[in-house]
Scaffold this motif. Structure first.
Motif, PDB file in Angstrom:
ATOM      1  N   TYR A 103       0.866  -1.180   0.000  1.00 53.54           N
ATOM      2  CA  TYR A 103       0.000   0.000   0.000  1.00 53.54           C
ATOM      3  C   TYR A 103       0.901   1.229   0.000  1.00 53.54           C
ATOM      4  O   TYR A 103       1.595   1.499   0.981  1.00 53.54           O
ATOM      5  CB  TYR A 103      -0.920  -0.024   1.213  1.00 53.54           C
ATOM      6  N   PRO A 104       0.897   1.982  -1.104  1.00 49.56           N
ATOM      7  CA  PRO A 104       1.837   3.106  -1.214  1.00 49.56           C
ATOM      8  C   PRO A 104       1.440   4.271  -0.326  1.00 49.56           C
ATOM      9  O   PRO A 104       0.338   4.310   0.227  1.00 49.56           O
ATOM     10  CB  PRO A 104       1.737   3.479  -2.693  1.00 49.56           C
ATOM     11  N   ILE A 105       2.344   5.206  -0.220  1.00 51.43           N
ATOM     12  CA  ILE A 105       2.054   6.441   0.486  1.00 51.43           C
ATOM     13  C   ILE A 105       0.895   7.144  -0.222  1.00 51.43           C
ATOM     14  O   ILE A 105       0.847   7.142  -1.466  1.00 51.43           O
ATOM     15  CB  ILE A 105       3.309   7.336   0.516  1.00 51.43           C
ATOM     16  N   PRO A 106      -0.045   7.703   0.520  1.00 52.40           N
ATOM     17  CA  PRO A 106      -1.176   8.380  -0.125  1.00 52.40           C
ATOM     18  C   PRO A 106      -0.743   9.387  -1.183  1.00 52.40           C
ATOM     19  O   PRO A 106       0.221  10.139  -0.974  1.00 52.40           O
ATOM     20  CB  PRO A 106      -1.878   9.070   1.058  1.00 52.40           C
ATOM     21  N   ARG A 107      -1.401   9.342  -2.323  1.00 49.49           N
ATOM     22  CA  ARG A 107      -1.167  10.194  -3.489  1.00 49.49           C
ATOM     23  C   ARG A 107       0.034   9.741  -4.326  1.00 49.49           C
ATOM     24  O   ARG A 107       0.256  10.318  -5.391  1.00 49.49           O
ATOM     25  CB  ARG A 107      -1.026  11.671  -3.112  1.00 49.49           C
ATOM     26  N   HIS A 108       0.777   8.762  -3.878  1.00 51.37           N
ATOM     27  CA  HIS A 108       1.820   8.206  -4.732  1.00 51.37           C
ATOM     28  C   HIS A 108       1.182   7.292  -5.767  1.00 51.37           C
ATOM     29  O   HIS A 108       0.344   6.452  -5.440  1.00 51.37           O
ATOM     30  CB  HIS A 108       2.846   7.418  -3.908  1.00 51.37           C
TER      31      HIS A 108
END
Lengths: 114, 115
Positions: free
Chosen positions: B24-29
């Motif tokens: 789960y990537p960093i938000p907005r990545h």
């Protein structure tokens, strides 16, 4: 293809001493260079990066690195090492002709003597 | 600040079994990368995705596949597991915007052990 060499597999320094970790890269154009640190069992944390401009870059935890195009090097330095700096350090290069993938060196394990 | 999340953190499988690793990537990545780090080795790039499309491919075996979903999370599917697949698998994320794409933030990794 780009490549990275870290000549020193292990380095031991005394706490409070200065540190220099070597990194040499091979790439035909201006590379994007990075230093990451990895504590045992942990992920990779970015210490600093070089894209362009000033060849001396400052990073976190008191680290700095200097890009020397003539020597194809990007050595990591710290004036005074702390015991908590003991970890594995990876130099990496990114290249515009290879997407955004990073190519890592073999790593240097730093041990700090009290 | 939110970081990259990987699950599970540890996984033990038998030879010839399958495994699925999640990232789960960093938000907005919008870009996700997978790397494999064998014991005492440096991380090796496997594959990357941008906006749900495969972006680059490295030394990923044919037995492995991966995808990125609409919420940008990614899954690495590994089949017919071999002893040599035992490694730490890292996911990293970044913004695919010029030089920011090179600034990759790594997750803590999934340690896969194949018995």
């Amino acid at each position: 293809a780009q490549s990275v060499t870290q000549p020193d597999i292990h380095i031991t320094v005394s706490e409070g001493a200065s540190l220099e970790l070597r990194c040499n890269y091979s790439y035909g154009a201006t590379p994007y260079l990075f230093w990451y640190v990895q504590s045992p069992g942990q992920g990779l944390q970015l210490l600093l990066k070089y894209f362009s401009g000033d060849t001396l870059v400052q990073g976190i935890k008191g680290f700095e690195a200097e890009f020397k195009r003539s020597q194809s090097s990007f050595n990591l330095r710290k004036p005074s090492v702390h015991w908590s700096d003991a970890a594995e350090y990876f130099c990496a290069v990114g290249a515009v002709n290879a997407g955004n993938m990073l190519t890592f060196g073999g790593g240097t394990r730093l041990m700090v003597k009290p | 600040a939110a970081g990259v999340i990987q699950s599970p953190r540890h996984l033990i499988k038998e030879k010839r079994e399958t495994a699925t690793l999640k990232c789960y990537p960093i938000p907005r990545h919008d870009t996700v990368y997978w790397y494999q780090q064998g014991p005492g080795q440096d991380p090796q790039f496997l594959i990357s995705f941008y906006e749900k499309m495969q972006s680059d491919k490295g030394s990923i075996p044919d037995r492995f596949s991966a995808q990125q979903f609409s919420d940008y999370h990614s899954e690495l599917n590994m089949s017919s597991l071999e002893l040599g697949d035992s490694a730490l698998y890292f996911c990293a994320s970044s913004l695919q915007t010029g030089l920011a794409g090179f600034e990759q933030f790594f997750g803590p990794g999934t340690r896969l052990t194949v018995l």
